[in-house]
Structures are given as structure tokens and as C-alpha cells.
Scaffold this active site. Structure first.
Site, PDB file in Angstrom:
ATOM      1  N   HIS A  64       3.535  31.373  36.624  1.00  0.00           N
ATOM      2  CA  HIS A  64       3.665  30.019  36.105  1.00  0.00           C
ATOM      3  C   HIS A  64       2.734  29.049  36.833  1.00  0.00           C
ATOM      4  CE1 HIS A  64       6.054  26.234  35.197  1.00  0.00           C
ATOM      5  NE2 HIS A  64       5.960  26.789  33.997  1.00  0.00           N
ATOM      6  N   TYR A 115       2.157  15.226  27.498  1.00  0.00           N
ATOM      7  CA  TYR A 115       2.918  15.439  28.727  1.00  0.00           C
ATOM      8  C   TYR A 115       2.226  14.743  29.890  1.00  0.00           C
ATOM      9  CZ  TYR A 115       5.082  19.502  26.326  1.00  0.00           C
ATOM     10  OH  TYR A 115       5.733  20.331  25.458  1.00  0.00           O
ATOM     11  N   ARG A 135      13.705  14.495  34.826  1.00  0.00           N
ATOM     12  CA  ARG A 135      13.647  14.278  33.375  1.00  0.00           C
ATOM     13  C   ARG A 135      14.846  14.880  32.659  1.00  0.00           C
ATOM     14  NH1 ARG A 135       9.516  17.837  30.847  1.00  0.00           N
ATOM     15  NH2 ARG A 135      11.267  19.157  30.296  1.00  0.00           N
TER      16      ARG A 135
END
Length: 697
Positions: free
Chosen positions: A448, A481, A577
Site C-alpha cells: 500500500h 482527494y 475523516r
């Protein structure tokens, strides 16, 4: 020393009462997204978009999170989470919360958005409201565009109930009479092919309609469904949709080829176990019970909806309606002056580290970095991680050109990036065709980390140029984003990135890194150590403080460390978030912790860890959230922002978010969120808008 409560008992930081349930916290996030659809300050078509996003999020929630809990309830029903809830107890609470959320979604659609759209002459016309011209055009549309490809299945012993695709639009039809063979089971199922548009715009010239008049595909099928059953009588036609388990399991210990294993699992994704059934609310109880029995679902997983069973499809009209005043004002992402002045990106990076804050600043320099590397005769090698990017990405084109130019190009692709698996399999094939070295990371660990390394020969020396980020190498999501990306040619940082790539592509022991924190090895322990350092500073009367901005806080050890820091007097601000399992404001435990969530035009995605450190502050940007999977089951990186100017810039960004009083929601200790609003005479601060204004060229 353990802190005591008011009656002198030691406070147990493992107590169930100190943790919020992650699934309910995720549903709270979707509730905050839906609140944007109700906010009259948001442009109307964007409000419609937020409604669709909340529905899309809920789909994934059922496909992955609820599906996982159902499996756990079957395999280990006595398992208890950190919040003390068993799988069955979680499912009960999720059902109550999710049913309320769905009711709210359709209330927002029917009572708020559709009337507001109608006031702007954007209409969704019901069958009962069609004019003669519209009816004629729609009947012709049905006969020419729909009838040839619709395949109803009459249910009898020779035609069993068909396999229903995940999240597809379907109709259950009640019939009377007999067909040409004398058959009639009383029911048929019609599946709407996925290729068909779910919303049809009526042509003004042929129908006399307005410029923005739309009809749902379901309305057309309802109106003319009897033409599919010649000589029979259609008593009723009702929409339904099934959501299935879309997560898949690949046994890392039992596979020889990860690519083949993922491809095999993908083929079954559309037919996983049923987890939710949505049916039109006007469907008779007998038919509802019939469908529930067919899918072996209980009442708690049934959702009767007052409108289309898939609200996500409403997003289609946003591109069909050219009304700029009903959308967010377009913007052009800025290009940092260092890159605007110096067209040679390597020369610009050599002078100083460069930080990009997307989408306020352009993602194009990242693409240009790879394009120049591909064309530069002095570049010998490129190494890149790709998690979500897309086959047609300019990033991929640059890597292909570099390989064809004879450079050594290595790409680490994560095949198991959820819902992007098929795209990543195609991406791997495209890169391999261009002689790119493609690897799939480390078995058992998702890759990731967001890293790119360019090895360049400069005179007699080799220099490593790196790009590290918090977000994916995806130009489209970089417009939606918020993420940080750092360019650097720092020697130690470059060597760290090279070592991480060596781990991913070869075999060997864990190597010591100079500056990077890396999971699953040093990121978790490094963050714990930095939190403990703040505790020591606070207890010694030295400056201390923590600001963390992430997408989720779940991992218990890190949460306990933050509780301990709060108990020691460290002031902690968390900007989270989505999911947050930590409870702020508990006396004796977390009264020094404030948790806020920012929901705005852009999806907050930056991961930043900032520590006061006795007046010598440290800031790390990372690809990882505070979740167990990020810390222990993924390859992630956290990198320091060492340049003083860039360090202060990130700090200022964080402080701006902490001042936001328009798009910020404060988490209460009971798991509920309260939206902030400016007080009388108070300055209005909206962090995303201010960043957008300050960074425009």
C-alpha cells in the site's frame, strides 16, 4: 503508573466502555456525507452527488463489512470486539442504524432534492405524468432499444429462479393467464442488462419536453412490461436488488500463483452470499416474503425503499445537465513556483525538496517526473508501486515508454486492491508486454506504500530521486482527494526507498532504514515511541502535543497510547475523516483529546503524524491509517518532512483544519457527531476553500 478514577480505582484502558464500534462509526461517517446533501449552502447537483456517494458507500459497507460480520457470526459467534460486542450484537445495531440511514436517504431524495431540482427545471417524470408525445416516444424506445435484449424468465420447474448478479436491477413480476404452452406459475423475473442506461433523457424536439427531463429505466419497463408476456395479464411489477458478499479470500499459504488465484476469485464475486435485499416499498407482502425465502434472508436484512433501488445511478444526470451555477466552481490546480520556473524537474528537486498538496496543487508534476525520467538518457532505472491507477493512466504510459527506451523498469502492483483487482490484472499484463519487471509484492501483505524511485547517473555518481505520497498514483482521484506528495533527492531517504523496493522484489532480512518508518516492521513501534516521548515531555513540564490527521483510528495499542498521553496532560488533536474507535472527552482518560471530522468538497485523505517534541517538532506523512491492517498486514511507509519551510507549511495546514468551523464535525464520547458553525460575530473558516484560494495560480 495507572491513573485512578474518582473513587480511587485504577482505570482499565482495555475496558469495553472506552471504545466505539468501528462499523457503527463507519455508518456515522455516511450520515455526515448524507448531511452534505441536505446543506443548502452546497450547489444543488453536488448535493445530489453526495446522496449518491452515501449510497455507494453503503453498498460497499454491506459487501465487505456486513458480509465479514455474517461470516464471523457463523464461524465464531462468541467472538468479542474491543467494544464488547459479539458479531450478532453488532449486526443488530448495524441493522437499526442502517435502516434509519436508508430511510433518511430516500427522504432527502423525495422531500428535498427532487422538489429543488424541479424548481430548476430538472425533472424526473413519473409514468402517471407522461404526455401523449412522451408516451409515444418512450413506447418506441422500449420496442427498439429494450425489447430485443430483455429476457424475462417465467418461474416453473423448467425455469428455476435465476442467479441474480450482485447489485443488479431486477423486477419480480406477478402474472395471470396462460402462455402458448399452457404454463403459468404466476411469477417471472426480469434482469435489466447492465449495459442499459438507468436514466433516459427525453429529447425535447420529439417529445415537447424541457431541456432536462428524465425518465428512469425502471419506469419504462413498468409501463410496457406487459409486452414481454403476450396474452397474459401483468398484475404487478416491482424492482428489487440483491447485495452480495464481494470480499474474497486468497489463502496465501496454499497458492502457487497469486495472479491466477485472484482471477479465480474475481469470477465468483458477483455471486457471493446474499447480505441485503432491497425491494420497492409498494411490493405486496406475499411477493416480499417470496423473495426473502428465495434468498434465505431474514427481516433485518430487508430494505423496503420509496424510489429507485439504486440511487447511485442518479449520478448519471450530473454530466447531462450543463448548469455551472448548480455545481462547484471549476478550479485549476496550482503548479509550485519551483517547478513553474524550472522545466527540468530533476534540477528543481536537486535544489530543494518539493511538496505537493493535491488537489489544490496539480498532480501533473508527478506525471512529468516519470515522463522526463522515461526520456532522459541519464536515467538508468525506475521503480514504482501501483495500488490504484488505471490501465490508461499517463503514469503507466510513461513507465511503458521508459521500458521501451531500454531503462530498467520495475513495478510493484497490488493485485488485491479491493474492487480494482481486475483493472490491476489488466495493468500487469500491459506492463509485462512492454518488458517491465512486474512483481506482486509480498505474499500475505498488501503493498500500500506510495513510492517512486528514479536512479540517475550524474557525472561519475548515481543519484536517487524519489517521490513519496499519502495517496495513489491516480490523476483522476488526485482532483478529488486531498493528499501530500514529496519530491526529494536526499541521500538517506533515497537509500531507504531503494531498500524497501529490494524487500518487495527479492528475499532477505529486514534492513535498517535511516529515515523512513515502514510497516509491518517499524511504523507501529515508531509511532508508539513518539507518543511515549510526548508523555515523558509532558510529565517533565516540557512542551508536548500531538496532531494526527488520518482516515481511520481503530488499532487498539495506538489508541491506548493516546489515552495514556491524554492522562499525562498531552494536548491531542485528531482529525479523522471516517472511522474512529477512540472516545474523546472521558474524564480521567481522554479529556485532553479532541476528535473532529472534515467533510467537504474534497475527500480528506492525507495521513499526517505531528509531534511537538519539546520544541523540536517532527512531522511524518504516511500512506497508513491507524488501523491494524495498515500497521501489521500491509507494506506502508511514513516519511519525515524535514525542510523547515515545508514543515511549517504542513503544520499551518493542520492548524487551519483545526480552526474550520463550517465543515468540521466534533465527535462526542457517545459516538455521535455535532457539526460546528460560526458563532455570532465569529470569522467563518472553511479549510478546503481557503487552501483552494491560497494555492491558485
Amino acid at each position: 503508573m495507572e491513573k485512578e478514577n474518582e473513587i480511587g480505582e485504577a482505570i482499565n484502558l482495555d475496558s469495553y466502555d472506552l471504545y466505539l464500534n468501528r462499523e457503527l462509526s463507519l455508518l456515522e461517517f455516511n450520515q455526515r456525507v448524507l448531511a452534505q446533501a441536505k446543506d443548502a449552502r452546497v450547489p444543488l447537483l453536488e448535493r445530489l452527488n453526495y446522496l449518491c456517494i452515501s449510497c455507494s458507500n453503503l453498498d460497499e459497507f454491506f459487501e465487505v463489512r456486513v458480509a465479514s460480520l455474517l461470516q464471523m457470526a457463523e464461524m465464531d459467534p462468541k467472538a468479542i470486539g474491543v467494544d464488547g460486542l459479539s458479531p450478532h450484537e453488532q449486526l443488530e445495531r448495524i441493522s437499526a442504524k442502517a435502516h434509519g440511514l436508508v430511510e433518511d436517504q430516500y427522504r432527502v431524495l423525495n422531500d428535498i432534492l427532487l422538489p429543488a431540482l424541479a424548481e430548476e427545471n430538472i425533472h424526473f417524470i413519473r409514468r402517471t405524468e407522461w404526455t401523449a408525445k412522451q408516451l409515444k416516444w418512450l413506447e418506441n424506445y422500449f420496442n427498439e432499444e429494450l425489447l430485443p435484449i430483455l429476457t424475462p424468465v417465467g418461474l416453473d420447474s423448467a425455469h428455476p429462479f435465476p442467479r441474480i448478479l450482485n447489485k443488479s436491477l431486477n423486477f419480480i413480476i406477478s402474472l395471470t393467464g396462460k402462455d402458448a404452452f399452457g404454463r403459468n406459475s404466476g411469477r417471472a423475473v426480469l434482469q435489466a442488462p447492465r449495459a442499459l442506461p438507468r436514466i433516459i433523457q427525453l429529447p425535447a424536439d420529439a417529445t415537447g419536453s424541457g431541456p432536462h427531463d428524465f425518465v428512469f429505466l425502471s419506469s419504462i419497463i413498468h409501463a410496457f412490461v406487459d409486452q414481454l408476456f403476450n396474452g397474459m395479464n401483468v398484475k404487478g411489477c416491482y424492482q428489487f436488488r440483491v447485495t452480495r458478499n464481494s470480499d474474497f479470500f486468497v489463502d496465501d499459504d496454499a497458492i502457487d500463483d497469486l495472479l491466477l488465484a485472484v482471477e479465480g476469485e474475481l469470477a465468483m464475486r458477483n455471486y457471493g452470499d446474499e447480505v441485503r435485499l432491497e425491494i420497492a416499498s409498494n411490493c405486496p407482502e406475499e411477493t416480499v416474503n417470496f423473495l426473502m425465502a428465495r434468498f434465505e434472508l431474514t427481516q433485518d436484512r430487508l430494505y423496503l425503499v420509496d424510489g429507485p433501488v439504486n440511487l447511485n445511478r442518479l449520478q448519471e444526470i450530473i454530466n447531462h445537465v450543463e448548469r455551472p451555477e448548480l455545481k462547484f466552481t471549476p478550479f485549476k490546480p496550482a503548479v509550485p513556483p519551483q517547478l513553474a520556473r524550472n522545466k527540468n524537474i530533476f534540477a528543481a528537486i536537486e535544489k530543494q525538496d518539493i511538496l505537493l498538496h493535491h488537489p489544490f496543487e496539480s498532480f501533473l508534476p508527478v506525471v512529468e517526473f516519470l515522463k522526463q525520467a522515461a526520456a532522459d538518457p541519464d536515467v538508468l532505472a525506475i521503480k514504482q508501486t501501483l495500488y490504484r491507477t488505471g490501465v490508461d493512466s499517463p503514469i503507466v504510459s510513461a513507465l511503458v515508454k521508459a521500458a521501451r527506451a531500454g531503462k530498467e523498469v520495475t513495478v510493484v502492483i497490488e493485485l488485491r486492491a479491493r474492487f480494482d483487482e481486475k483493472a490491476n490484472i489488466n495493468l500487469a499484463a500491459k506492463l509485462q508486454e512492454a518488458a517491465v519487471h512486474v512483481v506482486y509484492g509480498v505474499v500475505g501483505y498488501k503493498t500500500h506504500a506510495k513510492m517512486c524511485l528514479v536512479l540517475r547517473k550524474e557525472g561519475k555518481k548515481l543519484r536517487n530521486y524519489v517521490h513519496l505520497g499519502s495517496g495513489n498514483y491516480h490523476p483522476k482521484t488526485a482532483l478529488l482527494y486531498t493528499d501530500y506528495g514529496l519530491f526529494s533527492c536526499d541521500k538517506e531517504l533515497g537509500e531507504d526507498v531503494r531498500r524497501v523496493f529490494a524487500q518487495l522484489t527479492s528475499l532477505g532480512k529486514v534492513t535498517k532504514l535511516n529515515k523512513l518508518l515502514q510497516s509491518p516492521f517499524t511504523l507501529h513501534s515508531g509511532l508508539i515511541e513518539k507518543i511515549e516521548r510526548e508523555i515523558d515531555h509532558a510529565q517533565s513540564g516540557k512542551p508536548s502535543g500531538i496532531i494526527i490527521k488520518v482516515n481511520a483510528i481503530v488499532e487498539q495499542q495506538l489508541t491506548k497510547a493516546l489515552y495514556q498521553a491524554s492522562q499525562a496532560g498531552v494536548k491531542i488533536n485528531l482529525i479523522v475523516r471516517g472511522i474512529c474507535c477512540l472516545k474523546p472527552g472521558i474524564p480521567g482518560v481522554s479529556e485532553n483529546i479532541v476528535v473532529r471530522s472534515i467533510i467537504g468538497r474534497f475527500l480528506e485523505h492525507t495521513r499526517v503524524y505531528a509531534f511537538e517534541n519539546d520544541g523540536n517538532p517532527e512531522i511524518y506523512v504516511a500512506s497508513a491509517d491507524m488501523m491494524g491492517r495498515n500497521m501489521f498486514k500491509r507494506v506502508e511507509t511514513g516519511f519525515p518532512i524535514e525542510n523547515k519551510r515545508l514543515h511549517q507549511r504542513v503544520r499551518s495546514d493542520l492548524e487551519l483544519y483545526l480552526k474550520d468551523n463550517c465543515q468540521a464535525w466534533l465527535l462526542q464520547s457517545d459516538g455521535q457527531y455535532e457539526q460546528l458553525s460560526p458563532g455570532e460575530g465569529e470569522e467563518t473558516i472553511q479549510a478546503q476553500s481557503e487552501l483552494l484560494a491560497s494555492l491558485q495560480n
